[in-house]
Motif scaffolding. Sequence first.
Motif, mmCIF file in Angstrom:
data_model
loop_
_atom_site.group_PDB
_atom_site.id
_atom_site.type_symbol
_atom_site.label_atom_id
_atom_site.label_comp_id
_atom_site.label_asym_id
_atom_site.label_seq_id
_atom_site.Cartn_x
_atom_site.Cartn_y
_atom_site.Cartn_z
ATOM 1 N N ARG A 125 0.835 -1.214 0.000
ATOM 2 C CA ARG A 125 0.000 0.000 0.000
ATOM 3 C C ARG A 125 0.868 1.262 0.000
ATOM 4 N NH1 ARG A 125 -3.686 1.463 -1.481
ATOM 5 N NH2 ARG A 125 -4.747 2.557 0.175
ATOM 6 N N ILE A 126 1.913 1.255 0.820
ATOM 7 C CA ILE A 126 2.803 2.417 0.897
ATOM 8 C C ILE A 126 3.452 2.683 -0.457
ATOM 9 C CG2 ILE A 126 4.955 3.276 1.922
ATOM 10 C CD1 ILE A 126 4.037 1.593 4.490
ATOM 11 N N ASN A 127 3.988 1.634 -1.061
ATOM 12 C CA ASN A 127 4.619 1.813 -2.379
ATOM 13 C C ASN A 127 3.618 2.263 -3.419
ATOM 14 O OD1 ASN A 127 7.635 0.994 -2.632
ATOM 15 N ND2 ASN A 127 6.758 -0.329 -1.070
ATOM 16 N N GLN A 128 2.415 1.724 -3.363
ATOM 17 C CA GLN A 128 1.376 2.122 -4.308
ATOM 18 C C GLN A 128 1.045 3.609 -4.139
ATOM 19 O OE1 GLN A 128 -2.145 -0.211 -3.955
ATOM 20 N NE2 GLN A 128 -3.231 0.906 -5.551
ATOM 21 N N LEU A 129 0.898 4.056 -2.912
ATOM 22 C CA LEU A 129 0.594 5.469 -2.662
ATOM 23 C C LEU A 129 1.750 6.389 -3.042
ATOM 24 C CD1 LEU A 129 -1.310 5.046 0.708
ATOM 25 C CD2 LEU A 129 -2.280 5.779 -1.489
ATOM 26 N N GLN A 130 2.951 5.842 -3.072
ATOM 27 C CA GLN A 130 4.108 6.605 -3.530
ATOM 28 C C GLN A 130 4.226 6.591 -5.051
ATOM 29 O OE1 GLN A 130 7.084 4.469 -1.235
ATOM 30 N NE2 GLN A 130 7.236 6.142 0.254
ATOM 31 N N GLY A 131 3.280 5.929 -5.708
ATOM 32 C CA GLY A 131 3.270 5.873 -7.162
ATOM 33 C C GLY A 131 4.124 4.767 -7.752
ATOM 34 N N ASN A 132 4.519 3.801 -6.948
ATOM 35 C CA ASN A 132 5.374 2.715 -7.412
ATOM 36 C C ASN A 132 4.587 1.402 -7.420
ATOM 37 O OD1 ASN A 132 7.400 0.928 -8.030
ATOM 38 N ND2 ASN A 132 8.865 1.789 -6.564
ATOM 39 N N CYS A 133 3.704 1.274 -8.423
ATOM 40 C CA CYS A 133 2.878 0.067 -8.512
ATOM 41 C C CYS A 133 3.696 -1.181 -8.804
ATOM 42 C CB CYS A 133 1.773 0.246 -9.557
ATOM 43 S SG CYS A 133 0.257 0.925 -8.852
ATOM 44 N N ARG A 134 4.786 -1.049 -9.528
ATOM 45 C CA ARG A 134 5.623 -2.235 -9.808
ATOM 46 C C ARG A 134 6.141 -2.843 -8.510
ATOM 47 N NH1 ARG A 134 4.371 -4.050 -14.368
ATOM 48 N NH2 ARG A 134 4.800 -2.765 -16.164
ATOM 49 N N LYS A 135 6.668 -2.006 -7.642
ATOM 50 C CA LYS A 135 7.170 -2.500 -6.357
ATOM 51 C C LYS A 135 6.010 -2.979 -5.482
ATOM 52 C CE LYS A 135 10.608 -1.441 -2.873
ATOM 53 N NZ LYS A 135 11.536 -0.436 -2.351
ATOM 54 N N ALA A 136 4.889 -2.279 -5.511
ATOM 55 C CA ALA A 136 3.720 -2.686 -4.728
ATOM 56 C C ALA A 136 3.259 -4.079 -5.140
ATOM 57 C CB ALA A 136 2.591 -1.671 -4.901
ATOM 58 N N GLN A 137 3.287 -4.369 -6.448
ATOM 59 C CA GLN A 137 2.878 -5.689 -6.924
ATOM 60 C C GLN A 137 3.689 -6.797 -6.248
ATOM 61 O OE1 GLN A 137 3.528 -4.911 -11.153
ATOM 62 N NE2 GLN A 137 1.351 -5.361 -11.536
ATOM 63 N N ILE A 138 4.972 -6.558 -6.054
ATOM 64 C CA ILE A 138 5.837 -7.562 -5.422
ATOM 65 C C ILE A 138 5.338 -7.866 -4.016
ATOM 66 C CG2 ILE A 138 8.176 -7.990 -4.542
ATOM 67 C CD1 ILE A 138 9.154 -6.203 -6.960
ATOM 68 N N PHE A 139 5.035 -6.829 -3.253
ATOM 69 C CA PHE A 139 4.549 -7.032 -1.886
ATOM 70 C C PHE A 139 3.181 -7.708 -1.872
ATOM 71 C CE2 PHE A 139 7.610 -3.563 -1.093
ATOM 72 C CZ PHE A 139 8.363 -4.169 -0.102
ATOM 73 N N TYR A 140 2.282 -7.296 -2.752
ATOM 74 C CA TYR A 140 0.955 -7.915 -2.796
ATOM 75 C C TYR A 140 1.064 -9.395 -3.159
ATOM 76 C CZ TYR A 140 -0.970 -3.168 -2.688
ATOM 77 O OH TYR A 140 -1.287 -1.882 -2.349
ATOM 78 N N ARG A 141 1.904 -9.712 -4.118
ATOM 79 C CA ARG A 141 2.088 -11.127 -4.499
ATOM 80 C C ARG A 141 2.665 -11.936 -3.345
ATOM 81 N NH1 ARG A 141 3.924 -8.887 -9.901
ATOM 82 N NH2 ARG A 141 2.057 -9.105 -11.189
ATOM 83 N N GLU A 142 3.604 -11.331 -2.622
ATOM 84 C CA GLU A 142 4.177 -12.014 -1.457
ATOM 85 C C GLU A 142 3.097 -12.270 -0.405
ATOM 86 O OE1 GLU A 142 7.520 -11.194 2.003
ATOM 87 O OE2 GLU A 142 7.680 -10.093 0.119
#
Length: 186
Positions: A125-142
Motif C-alpha cells: 500500500r505504501i509503495n502504491q501510494l508513492q506511485g510505485n505500482c511495480r514494487k507494490a505488486q511484489i509485496f501484494y504477491r508475497e
Amino acid sequence: DLSFRIMLSSRLGHLLFKQELFAKAIPILQDSIVLVGRSDIAHAPEAIQMYWDLAEAIYMHEADRVAYEKWMLQAISLRPSAIAPNEALMERYLAWNDLEKAHELAERWELAAPGTIRPVFYMGRINQLQGNCRKAQIFYREAIVVEPQYFLAHFWLAFCDDQLDELGPAIAGFQRAIELAPSQWW
C-alpha cells in the motif's frame, strides 16, 4: 482491589467510547491507564484496549493527531505483533499521507511478527501510494503467497495491474477479490 477497579473503569470508558461520549470517556480511560501503571497487569489485553480506546476518543473528540499516535504506539508497545492496533495506526498514517511513519511502522511490525502478511501487505500500500505500482505488486504477491485468501491483497494487486495496463491480470484479480471478499464489502 486494584484489578477490579481497572476492569470497571476500563469497561465504563469503553462503553462511553462506543456511545461516542468522547469527552466523558477520555478522563475515565486516562484514570484507568494510571491504575494500570500501578499494577502488575500492564501487559494485559485490557490495557491494549484502553490505550486504543483513549487514542480513538481523543482523536474523535479533539482531532489531536499527536495524542492519538502517542496512545496507539503505547498500545502497540504492549504487544508489538498485535494486528488490531498496528492496523489502526497504519490506516491513520495512510489517511494522513504520512508514508514515512507508515513505512517505519510496517518495518517494526514485520520484525515483531515475521512471516505474517499484514506488514507485507501494507508495504505494498505504501509503495502504491508513492506511485510505485511495480514494487507494490511484489509485496501484494508475497502477501498472497502467504495467505491466498486475503482478498485485499488480490484487490490492490488488481488495482496496480489496472494502473499498469495489465488488463488480463487486473480482471482476474478483481474477480478473485470478489470471490474471496466478505459480503459486507460488496
